[in-house]
Design a protein around this motif. Structure first.
Motif, short mmCIF file in Angstrom:
data_model
loop_
_atom_site.label_atom_id
_atom_site.label_comp_id
_atom_site.label_asym_id
_atom_site.label_seq_id
_atom_site.Cartn_x
_atom_site.Cartn_y
_atom_site.Cartn_z
N PRO A 1 0.84 -1.21 0.00
CA PRO A 1 0.00 0.00 0.00
C PRO A 1 0.87 1.25 0.00
O PRO A 1 2.02 1.22 0.45
N SER B 1 -4.73 0.45 -0.07
CA SER B 1 -4.26 1.63 0.66
C SER B 1 -5.37 2.38 1.37
O SER B 1 -5.23 2.78 2.53
N CYS C 1 5.91 1.77 -4.70
CA CYS C 1 5.16 0.69 -4.05
C CYS C 1 5.41 -0.68 -4.67
O CYS C 1 5.13 -1.71 -4.03
#
Length: 241
Positions: free
Chosen positions: A27, A86, A59
């Motif tokens: 995330p 996220s 990420c």
């Protein structure tokens, strides 16, 4: 005393749509989201696109992935997957009833982890121009798209399409050799494409126009007139307007 550092971050498996390569992502963090939000507030399309790519790069496990080669639909798909882990796996959509007698807006939810990329035929990238000449096409890498002014900020649709077609040529093949586009100058590629007939160019344009995108079929019942509606959401903008 120093504040503790948060290091226990979950990792999730993902497959890159264009290549089939398996990797992982995490995330995004507040500091990464902040950069994206600032870009969104600027309303500068290029800044938004760059911020999106940078967020994904941070990420994504890139040990076996070349970020520079990720396509537009790779970026779209990866962003939806990263966002789902996220800030929430569903998003609220406000959709207008399609009935002729009703324009009521109904709220419905979409599961981000159910979004898929349109299936494409990998053989469609090989396009025969004549009996002796064929062209190998590619789906344009995202970073190339956002760095090409004629594509990201064109003066006309015709200019955008022409520039995109040229950029999507990977190689020109004859009976004897395979000529890579990267070994040719922009002028040489432009002259080659301009020498095609309208029908030949149309085949290249069709490939570009059929570039895959993220897509989701949504069915919902209007909360006012109870009409059954069906929407097809396609492309990142449809999901986050």
């Amino acid at each position: 005393m120093a504040l503790p550092q948060l290091t226990d971050i979950s990792r999730y498996d993902v497959v890159i749509p264009s290549s089939g390569v398996k990797t992982q992502y995490r995330p995004y963090l507040v500091k990464e989201e902040k950069v994206l939000l600032i870009a969104l507030e600027s309303q500068d399309e290029k800044q938004i696109l760059n911020a999106t790519v940078n967020l994904i790069t941070e990420c994504l496990n890139t040990d076996n992935v070349n970020v520079d080669l990720l396509t537009v639909y790779d970026i779209e798909y990866l962003f939806t997957q990263i966002r789902s882990k996220s800030v929430g796996e569903t998003i609220a959509m406000h959709l207008i009833c399609q009935s002729d007698d009703c324009d009521h807006v109904t709220e419905t939810s979409v599961a981000l982890d159910s979004i898929e990329v349109e299936v494409f035929d990998r053989e469609s990238r090989n396009i025969s121009i004549t009996e002796d000449i064929s062209i190998e096409m590619r789906h344009l890498p995202y970073k190339e798209a956002i760095s090409n002014t004629a594509i990201i900020d064109p003066s006309s649709f015709a200019e955008q399409m022409f520039s995109t077609v040229i950029s999507c040529i990977e190689a020109v093949c004859t009976e004897d050799e395979r000529l890579l586009a990267v070994d040719s100058t922009k002028e040489e590629l432009t002259n080659f494409v301009e020498s095609l007939t309208a029908n030949q160019f149309s085949s290249l344009r069709t490939f570009v126009e059929n570039t895959p995108t993220i897509v989701k079929e949504i069915e919902f019942k209007c909360s006012k007139c109870e009409t059954d509606n069906k929407y097809t959401l396609a492309g990142l903008q449809d999901f986050f307007e």
